[in-house]
Design a protein around this motif. Structure first.
Motif, short mmCIF file in Angstrom:
data_model
loop_
_atom_site.label_atom_id
_atom_site.label_comp_id
_atom_site.label_asym_id
_atom_site.label_seq_id
_atom_site.Cartn_x
_atom_site.Cartn_y
_atom_site.Cartn_z
N HIS A 78 0.82 -1.21 0.00
CA HIS A 78 0.00 0.00 0.00
C HIS A 78 0.85 1.27 0.00
O HIS A 78 0.33 2.35 -0.24
CB HIS A 78 -0.90 -0.01 1.24
N GLY A 79 2.14 1.12 0.25
CA GLY A 79 2.97 2.28 0.54
C GLY A 79 3.02 3.33 -0.53
O GLY A 79 3.12 4.53 -0.23
N GLU A 80 2.96 2.95 -1.80
CA GLU A 80 3.00 3.93 -2.89
C GLU A 80 1.63 4.31 -3.40
O GLU A 80 1.50 5.03 -4.39
CB GLU A 80 3.86 3.38 -4.03
N ASP A 81 0.58 3.83 -2.75
CA ASP A 81 -0.81 4.11 -3.14
C ASP A 81 -1.06 3.77 -4.61
O ASP A 81 -1.74 4.49 -5.34
CB ASP A 81 -1.19 5.56 -2.86
N TYR A 82 -0.51 2.63 -5.00
CA TYR A 82 -0.59 2.15 -6.38
C TYR A 82 -1.41 0.86 -6.42
O TYR A 82 -1.38 0.13 -7.41
CB TYR A 82 0.84 1.89 -6.84
N LYS A 101 -5.30 0.34 -10.08
CA LYS A 101 -4.92 1.71 -10.42
C LYS A 101 -3.87 1.78 -11.53
O LYS A 101 -2.88 1.04 -11.50
CB LYS A 101 -4.33 2.41 -9.19
N PRO A 102 -4.05 2.72 -12.44
CA PRO A 102 -2.99 2.98 -13.42
C PRO A 102 -1.93 3.94 -12.92
O PRO A 102 -0.86 4.04 -13.52
CB PRO A 102 -3.76 3.58 -14.60
N PHE A 103 -2.23 4.67 -11.83
CA PHE A 103 -1.29 5.67 -11.30
C PHE A 103 -0.99 5.40 -9.83
O PHE A 103 -1.79 4.78 -9.12
CB PHE A 103 -1.86 7.09 -11.44
N ALA A 104 0.12 5.95 -9.35
CA ALA A 104 0.58 5.73 -7.98
C ALA A 104 0.17 6.89 -7.08
O ALA A 104 1.01 7.55 -6.46
CB ALA A 104 2.10 5.54 -7.96
N SER A 105 -1.13 7.13 -7.00
CA SER A 105 -1.62 8.26 -6.22
C SER A 105 -2.99 7.93 -5.65
O SER A 105 -3.59 6.91 -5.97
CB SER A 105 -1.70 9.51 -7.09
N GLY A 106 -3.49 8.83 -4.79
CA GLY A 106 -4.79 8.65 -4.20
C GLY A 106 -5.86 8.38 -5.26
O GLY A 106 -5.85 9.01 -6.34
N THR A 107 -6.78 7.50 -4.96
CA THR A 107 -7.72 7.01 -5.96
C THR A 107 -8.46 8.12 -6.69
O THR A 107 -8.51 8.15 -7.93
CB THR A 107 -8.75 6.08 -5.29
N GLY A 121 1.87 11.61 -16.92
CA GLY A 121 1.39 10.51 -16.09
C GLY A 121 1.71 10.76 -14.64
O GLY A 121 2.35 11.75 -14.28
N ALA A 122 1.27 9.82 -13.80
CA ALA A 122 1.49 9.93 -12.36
C ALA A 122 1.92 8.58 -11.82
O ALA A 122 1.35 8.06 -10.87
CB ALA A 122 0.22 10.43 -11.67
N GLY A 123 2.94 8.01 -12.44
CA GLY A 123 3.49 6.75 -11.97
C GLY A 123 4.47 6.96 -10.83
O GLY A 123 4.59 8.05 -10.26
N LEU A 124 5.20 5.91 -10.49
CA LEU A 124 6.15 5.99 -9.37
C LEU A 124 7.15 7.11 -9.54
O LEU A 124 7.56 7.76 -8.57
CB LEU A 124 6.87 4.65 -9.23
N GLU A 125 7.57 7.36 -10.79
CA GLU A 125 8.60 8.37 -11.04
C GLU A 125 8.12 9.78 -10.74
O GLU A 125 8.93 10.69 -10.55
CB GLU A 125 9.06 8.27 -12.50
N ALA A 126 6.80 9.99 -10.68
CA ALA A 126 6.26 11.33 -10.42
C ALA A 126 6.31 11.71 -8.95
O ALA A 126 6.14 12.88 -8.60
CB ALA A 126 4.83 11.42 -10.92
N ARG A 136 -13.50 16.28 -19.21
CA ARG A 136 -14.25 15.59 -18.17
C ARG A 136 -14.00 14.09 -18.26
O ARG A 136 -13.75 13.56 -19.34
CB ARG A 136 -15.76 15.83 -18.30
N GLN A 137 -14.07 13.43 -17.11
CA GLN A 137 -14.03 11.97 -17.07
C GLN A 137 -15.05 11.50 -16.05
O GLN A 137 -15.06 11.98 -14.91
CB GLN A 137 -12.63 11.48 -16.72
N THR A 138 -15.89 10.58 -16.44
CA THR A 138 -17.03 10.18 -15.61
C THR A 138 -16.75 8.98 -14.72
O THR A 138 -17.63 8.53 -14.01
CB THR A 138 -18.25 9.85 -16.49
N HIS A 139 -15.52 8.46 -14.78
CA HIS A 139 -15.23 7.20 -14.09
C HIS A 139 -13.74 7.11 -13.78
O HIS A 139 -12.93 7.89 -14.28
CB HIS A 139 -15.64 6.03 -14.98
N LEU A 140 -13.41 6.14 -12.97
CA LEU A 140 -12.02 5.81 -12.66
C LEU A 140 -11.50 4.84 -13.71
O LEU A 140 -12.05 3.75 -13.87
CB LEU A 140 -11.93 5.18 -11.27
N ARG A 141 -10.45 5.23 -14.43
CA ARG A 141 -9.82 4.28 -15.34
C ARG A 141 -9.18 3.15 -14.52
O ARG A 141 -8.49 3.40 -13.56
CB ARG A 141 -8.77 4.98 -16.20
N GLY A 142 -9.45 1.92 -14.92
CA GLY A 142 -9.05 0.76 -14.13
C GLY A 142 -10.19 0.17 -13.33
O GLY A 142 -10.06 -0.93 -12.79
#
Length: 452
Positions: A84-88, A265-271, A340-345, A394-400
């Motif tokens: 859970h540490g990287e919120d990914y 999740k596709p990104f390493a951040s809060g949902t 993007g907002a992967g680990l490197e961000a 706009r985006q109506t949903h969470l990708r993933g």
């Protein structure tokens, strides 16, 4: 639900009878490879090192990516914290809650300690993840509003249920496990103030609490039968009410698998930051640059303000990399500038970059009273540009998530990338992917190849 039986008793009966269908098995396989990959990705971090340093000694259980073995409780804490540490990690739309990072470490620790079969591990993971997801929808938003983390609060009884089912305990033992776990639930969200590490610990704590509760129940320790709905029960303590939507927990449990819609999740951040990042990425693809932007205003849900938008000045200037994961302004900046907002961000160096911080400072919000949160996680950006024009996404949903799930190939690619990030070679990453496809058919799980 009859007058005589309690919520926990109904839940125990349904969980013991449950058999995951093909869709839920697929979700459990994805959880397995995703979580082990995340543990490997985080194995060199300072927070994992601190967690390992607090362990009490050697044992038979695996901490993924680390040599030797740990005791079951320590393995739960290390693996839950690392994954859970990287919120990914996985999440559930409607909660929100992270279920796999609690349930998988708890059940795998029990499997190694007691020699459980792959079939029992599958049942345990399935019913535990299902329970965590459903518990988070009994009184939506209330636990977060009370200052607690649903993953830790609901994770403890869900993990207790998972271990008890995997170990084929009796109905009374399952009820006692749930009752005992209610007194072990915890998790304040004060980490939001300064980006402290405690949120990272919450799944590991819940996993070891659930394991311990199940073992206490197996030994004959009694827990309250009314742990959920009682006047001094879990929901009264953490949601400030006992008037829950109990059918959301019980109706169809073990036959209608809501957990099969768990999001990866596709990104390493809060949902809830992630649809906003996707909107920013699309703006960049339209040719918008950070230098073009005068201001950005986002329509957002009231229910996420206290975690991801406020205090706004702090979110516009996150104090460290971990705090940036829970800043919508930073995640928008990462999407627009980094793509993007992967680990490197989310490194300490990256979050200090002047261009990212300058764009963060231009991002604000307005509350949309019609926003569907927590039923859906949405994103919106309205950017005013230097030439006076206004562009919008706009985006109506969470990708993933359920509306746009990641494919099995994408989940496997994510796990491979996480293994490589953590220093494993391609062969070890491939072995993990192969293990995920066959683990639940094995007479006994051997996790030692994933140490070190």
């Amino acid at each position: 639900m009859s007058q005589a039986a309690t919520v926990a008793e109904h839940l125990a009966e349904a969980a013991l009878a449950a058999r995951p269908d093909a869709a839920m098995r697929e979700t459990c396989e994805r959880l397995l490879i995703d979580i082990i990959g995340l543990c490997v990705a985080a194995r060199g971090t300072d927070y994992v090192a601190a967690t390992l340093a607090a362990s009490e000694g050697q044992g038979v259980c695996t901490a993924f990516g680390h040599a030797g073995g740990l005791g079951p409780s320590d393995a739960c804490i290390v693996n839950g914290t690392a994954s859970h540490g990287e919120d990914y990690d996985d999440t559930f739309e409607g909660g929100p809650i992270h279920s796999g990072v609690v349930i998988v470490p708890a059940v795998l620790a029990a499997a190694e300690r007691f020699g459980l079969s792959g079939e029992d591990v599958l049942r345990g993971i399935a019913v535990g993840a299902e329970a965590a997801c459903r518990l988070s929808t009994v009184v939506p938003k209330a636990v977060h509003k009370s200052g607690f983390h649903p993953t830790c609060v609901f994770g403890a009884p869900a993990a207790a249920l998972a271990v008890a089912v995997a170990m084929r305990m009796t109905p009374r033992q399952v009820v006692d496990a749930l009752g005992v776990a209610g007194s072990m639930a915890a998790g304040i969200i004060e980490y939001l103030t300064d980006g402290a590490w405690t949120k990272r610990l919450h799944p590991g704590w819940a996993a070891q609490a659930g394991l311990r509760a199940a073992l206490l129940a197996k030994g004959g320790f009694l827990g309250p039968r009314t742990v959920f709905e009682g006047p001094h029960g879990l929901f009264n303590g953490f949601a400030r009410t006992t008037q829950g939507n109990w059918p959301a927990l019980l109706d169809g449990f073990g036959t209608a698998w809501v957990g099969s819609t768990i999001a990866f999740k596709p990104f390493a951040s809060g949902t809830m930051t992630q649809p906003f990042a996707d909107c920013a990425i699309r703006l960049a693809k339209r040719g918008v640059t950070a230098e073009d932007v005068v201001s950005i205003t986002c329509e957002t849900a009231e229910g996420i303000l206290h975690r991801l938008w406020e205090p706004l000045a702090s979110k516009q200037s996150p104090p460290n990399a971990y705090a940036a994961k829970f800043s919508v302004p930073y995640c928008i900046a990462a999407g627009l500038i980094l793509g993007g907002a992967g680990l490197e961000a989310f490194t300490e160096e990256m979050v200090q970059r002047p261009d990212l911080r300058a764009l963060c400072a231009k991002v604000s919000y307005v509350v949309d009273p019609e926003n569907p949160y927590p039923r859906a996680y949405t994103g919106h950006i309205r950017a005013t540009l230097r030439d006076g024009s206004v562009v919008e996404e706009r985006q109506t949903h969470l990708r993933g998530g359920a509306a746009d799930p990641l494919s099995r190939a994408e989940i496997e690619a994510k796990a491979r990338a996480n293994c490589l990030h953590g220093g494993w070679d391609a062969g070890r990453a491939a072995a993990l992917i192969a293990f995920g496809a066959r683990a639940f058919d094995l007479p006994r799980l051997d996790l030692t190849p994933f140490r070190g």
